[in-house]
Each structure stands twice: as structure tokens, then as C-alpha cells.
Enzyme design. Structure first.
Site, PDB file in Angstrom:
ATOM      1  N   CYS A  83       0.832  -1.201   0.000  1.00  0.00           N
ATOM      2  CA  CYS A  83       0.000   0.000   0.000  1.00  0.00           C
ATOM      3  C   CYS A  83       0.873   1.260   0.000  1.00  0.00           C
ATOM      4  O   CYS A  83       1.556   1.537  -0.970  1.00  0.00           O
ATOM      5  CB  CYS A  83      -0.959  -0.050   1.194  1.00  0.00           C
ATOM      6  N   HIS A 175      -2.955  -5.731   0.408  1.00  0.00           N
ATOM      7  CA  HIS A 175      -2.457  -6.156   1.716  1.00  0.00           C
ATOM      8  C   HIS A 175      -2.396  -7.684   1.799  1.00  0.00           C
ATOM      9  O   HIS A 175      -3.394  -8.336   2.101  1.00  0.00           O
ATOM     10  CB  HIS A 175      -3.364  -5.614   2.819  1.00  0.00           C
ATOM     11  N   GLU A 177      -0.988  -9.405   4.060  1.00  0.00           N
ATOM     12  CA  GLU A 177      -0.932  -9.856   5.458  1.00  0.00           C
ATOM     13  C   GLU A 177      -2.293 -10.203   6.032  1.00  0.00           C
ATOM     14  O   GLU A 177      -2.377 -10.885   7.069  1.00  0.00           O
ATOM     15  CB  GLU A 177      -0.251  -8.793   6.338  1.00  0.00           C
ATOM     16  N   SER A 229      -6.072 -10.720  36.115  1.00  0.00           N
ATOM     17  CA  SER A 229      -7.523 -10.798  35.934  1.00  0.00           C
ATOM     18  C   SER A 229      -8.008 -12.237  35.920  1.00  0.00           C
ATOM     19  O   SER A 229      -9.167 -12.514  36.209  1.00  0.00           O
ATOM     20  CB  SER A 229      -7.922 -10.122  34.618  1.00  0.00           C
ATOM     21  N   GLY A 230      -7.118 -13.160  35.532  1.00  0.00           N
ATOM     22  CA  GLY A 230      -7.504 -14.553  35.379  1.00  0.00           C
ATOM     23  C   GLY A 230      -7.774 -14.928  33.944  1.00  0.00           C
ATOM     24  O   GLY A 230      -8.034 -16.089  33.638  1.00  0.00           O
ATOM     25  N   GLY A 231      -7.691 -13.930  33.046  1.00  0.00           N
ATOM     26  CA  GLY A 231      -7.794 -14.226  31.625  1.00  0.00           C
ATOM     27  C   GLY A 231      -6.513 -14.877  31.138  1.00  0.00           C
ATOM     28  O   GLY A 231      -5.514 -14.961  31.864  1.00  0.00           O
ATOM     29  N   VAL A 232      -6.506 -15.323  29.883  1.00  0.00           N
ATOM     30  CA  VAL A 232      -5.352 -16.053  29.370  1.00  0.00           C
ATOM     31  C   VAL A 232      -4.097 -15.193  29.386  1.00  0.00           C
ATOM     32  O   VAL A 232      -3.006 -15.671  29.714  1.00  0.00           O
ATOM     33  CB  VAL A 232      -5.639 -16.604  27.948  1.00  0.00           C
ATOM     34  N   ASP A 233      -4.201 -13.898  29.072  1.00  0.00           N
ATOM     35  CA  ASP A 233      -3.013 -13.058  28.968  1.00  0.00           C
ATOM     36  C   ASP A 233      -2.326 -12.891  30.324  1.00  0.00           C
ATOM     37  O   ASP A 233      -1.118 -13.102  30.446  1.00  0.00           O
ATOM     38  CB  ASP A 233      -3.375 -11.682  28.395  1.00  0.00           C
ATOM     39  N   SER A 234      -3.096 -12.504  31.344  1.00  0.00           N
ATOM     40  CA  SER A 234      -2.485 -12.299  32.661  1.00  0.00           C
ATOM     41  C   SER A 234      -2.021 -13.620  33.261  1.00  0.00           C
ATOM     42  O   SER A 234      -1.011 -13.667  33.974  1.00  0.00           O
ATOM     43  CB  SER A 234      -3.458 -11.600  33.610  1.00  0.00           C
TER      44      SER A 234
END
Length: 406
Positions: A83, A175, A177, A229-234
């Protein structure tokens, strides 16, 4: 093989929202990709096997000389532009870019000249377009590889893909990607392996080992107080940091912000204990405080900032109470949090995430924050979680809007 000995691709981030998606797609080929800024010094790019220019919402190539380091063009390293990046390549070598009307959405390109960049592809390919400017004249030494046809059958756009095979310079108006470009991954693979000659030498196992070493160096005995937080990331972030510095040097803080699922905090606390992260686990029920702070507030961006600021106030109060103020703030921030918040120099703001409010940015600048997942996408975080041996029901836990419910 050491990090600086691996084959690498540089992705120059001109502010396109997909800049890190490009890097993510390259990493899926098991080749290390790193994000670089357009102002980075030329000699920094000498370590890479190839360079990719992203698109950009910040520049228009047809009516201005964009201000960035053009010294990369002097390097004998393959360059591929998408682009705006495609337009910059054409303009730099003497081509012409004009505003010819917006082209947005799916299009079909006709590939009528052979090139290693299109190895293994058919004569027609479905791609994704999003641009206002068009390369109307290609530079001397370049050839047109493809032109595009819109679904409504309107006249084709010329110079949709161009190349100078001698200089190893390639430009796509589309694009590759994004998944809407059906064989975009094959185009990226052709650039990385056929043109740049890279070897597949990067993996999540290597990333994990390198991050653990970086965590040890960044923490340097200060300890980490992590918002969990208990989410996957944390969860993955907590496990990674705990494995790197020892769980005894890390404290977790779970805050009930009033926007969670029924009985979720109790479930999260139990799960952290069950996977061995309960040694220094702390809990604060601040739901009434969050709800009071948001009372009478309706504008979404203002709500996001209030939620983020309240998180930090509660965190700092707990840190002071527990005598942990010297610890680094640990966050499971991943790349979309940053890019959607306009965290890249030229990226448009989609929404400010609670972990990217100005107060957090000030703490980052002061070296008080540790975010080992900040360059990963959710799919990569899950892969890392599996490598760390986290229970699949936590790794594959369904995302929940949390503060977004505000």
C-alpha cells in the site's frame, strides 16, 4: 543459535494497523520478524535479511515528501512494500503516485509476468485493497507484475504489483498480510524464503527462553506485583514471570471491578492456587468503587480511562499496604492493546485500553512496568501458555469483555 545470529526480517511500521500482523505472519513461518520505526538509523537494518514497509494512515504518498530515513534504499537488502510502502518504493525510484479514488475491499488481480514473489500462484488471485493513492507511472528498471479488477467489472487498476528483480525491490498495492488476500501467506513466504533466503530458525520455545532471560535482567531483584484478571493473557504472563524469577519473588493482585461474571473472582483465585501461583496471591473487592467512579459517565473513551486509572489507584494502595511499592507493575498486555490504543507512533486510536492509559504510559517511561507479552497476539499467547504447561482450560478460556462492559 544466538538471537543476533538468526535470520531476521524488519517490518517498518508506518502506522498501518496491520504492521504487527505482518510481523506475526512472518513469525508463523518460523522466521524472526521485528518492528522498526521509519526514523531508525540505516546501519541498524544491516542485520536483516529483508525489509517490509507497512501501509500508513498518516501519510499520503501523492502530495508530499514523507519524512523518514530513506537510507534503507541504499542497502543491498530485499525490500517489499504494501500500500503506502508500495507507493514509497515507486516514488523513490522515480515513479509517479496520484490520487485516483478510493479502492476498498476485495479485488481480483491478474498476474501476467513471472516473478519469485508470486511463485506457485495462479494467474488470478483474490486480494484485499484499502487505498486512495495509486502508482500511475512505474520507475525505470521496474516492471508491472499484476493489475487489479474490481468485482463490479470496472476498468482495471494498473501497477497493482511491481518489481525490480535486479535490485530486489517489490511493491503490492494490496495487503497480503490479511486473511482476505487468499494466498497472501504464500506471497510472504516467497519473499522471506525465495527472495531473502531466510532459514526457519525462530520458534516460540526460543521466544520463551529469551523472554525469561530478559525478565531476569529487567526485574534485577526488585520483584513483580502483577495485575491478574484470570484471563489467558495475565495467566500466561504470571506463569512466565514466576518461572523466570521464582514465584516467591512475584505477587499477584486480583481486583473485582464489578464487571465480571457471576462468582468469577472466586473461580480465578482457586485456579491460580491450583496451578501453583497462590503463594503470594492477593484479592481486593473494589466493585463498589469502580461503579461509583463511573456513575453518570456515558462517553466510552472517558469510561475506559476512569477504569484504567481506578485499577492503578487500587494497585498502588495495595502495593503500599503490602510494602511492595518498589516492585515492577506486571501486566499481561498484548500487542492489540497497544495498537488499538494508538501506541505505535503513527497508528490511529481505535480505543484506549485500560492498560494503556496515560498514567500507565508514564510508568512505562519511568521503567516501572514489565510486559513480557506485549509483542504477541492472542494465538501466540495461547501457544506460549501450552509450552509453560498451564491447564488447557485456562489457556483456552473464552475471552470476556471485562472492563468493556462498562
Amino acid at each position: 543459535m544466538k538471537h543476533d545470529q538468526m535470520d531476521k526480517i524488519a517490518v517498518i511500521d508506518f502506522g498501518g494497523q496491520y504492521a504487527h500482523l505482518i510481523a506475526n505472519k512472518i513469525r508463523r513461518l518460523h522466521v524472526l520478524a521485528e518492528i522498526r520505526q521509519p526514523e531508525d538509523p540505516t546501519d541498524l537494518f544491516a542485520q536483516y535479511r529483508g525489509i517490509i514497509f507497512s501501509g500508513s494512515p498518516a501519510f499520503s504518498a501523492h502530495d508530499q515528501d514523507s519524512d523518514w530515513n530513506k537510507g534503507v534504499f541504499d542497502l543491498e537488502i530485499p525490500i517489499l512494500g504494501f500500500c503506502f510502502g508500495h507507493q514509497e518504493i515507486a516514488k523513490h525510484y522515480g515513479g509517479k503516485v496520484e490520487q485516483r479514488g478510493r479502492e476498498f475491499g476485495p479485488a481480483e488481480i491478474e498476474i501476467y509476468r513471472e516473478s519469485p514473489i508470486f511463485k506457485g500462484l495462479g494467474p488470478r488471485e483474490t486480494v484485499w485493497m484499502s487505498h486512495n493513492d495509486t502508482v500511475t507511472e512505474i520507475p525505470e528498471g521496474f516492471v508491472e507484475l499484476a493489475k487489479s479488477h474490481l468485482p463490479d467489472g470496472s476498468a482495471p487498476y494498473a501497477n497493482t504489483a511491481i518489481a525490480n528483480e535486479k535490485l530486489r525491490r517489490y511493491g503490492f498495492q494490496f495487503h497480503p498480510e490479511v486473511d482476505d488476500t487468499v494466498h497472501g501467506d504464500e506471497m510472504l513466504s516467497n519473499f522471506v524464503f525465495e527472495i531473502c533466503g531466510c532459514e526457519a530458525s525462530w520458534s516460540m520455545e526460543r521466544y520463551m527462553a529469551e523472554q525469561m532471560q530478559l525478565i531476569k535482567e529487567q526485574v534485577a531483584g526488585r520483584g513483580v506485583f502483577l495485575l491478574a484478571s484470570g484471563g489467558v493473557d495475565s495467566t500466561v504472563c504470571a506463569k512466565l514471570i514466576g518461572d523466570a524469577i521464582g514465584p516467591e519473588n512475584m505477587h499477584l493482585l486480583h481486583i473485582d471491578n464489578g464487571f465480571m461474571r457471576k462468582n468469577e473472582s472466586a473461580w480465578v483465585l482457586n485456579e491460580f492456587r491450583r496451578i501453583g501461583l497462590g503463594e503470594n496471591l492477593h484479592f481486593v473487592d473494589a466493585s463498589e468503587r469502580f461503579l461509583k467512579e463511573l456513575e453518570g459517565v456515558f462517553e466510552p473513551e472517558r469510561k475506559r480511562r476512569i477504569i484504567g486509572e481506578t485499577f492503578i489507584r487500587v494497585f498502588e494502595e495495595e502495593a503500599a499496604r503490602l510494602n511492595l511499592s518498589n516492585c515492577l507493575l506486571g501486566q499481561g498486555t498484548i500487542y492489540p492493546d497497544t495498537i488499538e490504543s494508538g501506541g505505535s507512533k503513527r497508528a490511529d486510536v481505535i480505543k484506549t485500553h485500560h492498560n494503556r492509559i496515560p498514567l500507565i504510559e508514564e510508568m512505562i517511561a519511568a521503567g516501572r512496568v514489565i510486559e513480557p507479552l506485549k509483542d504477541l497476539y492472542k494465538t501466540e499467547v495461547r501457544e506460549l501458555g501450552e509450552l509453560l504447561g498451564i491447564d488447557p482450560k485456562m489457556v483456552w478460556r473464552h475471552p470476556f469483555p471485562g472492563p468493556g462492559l462498562g
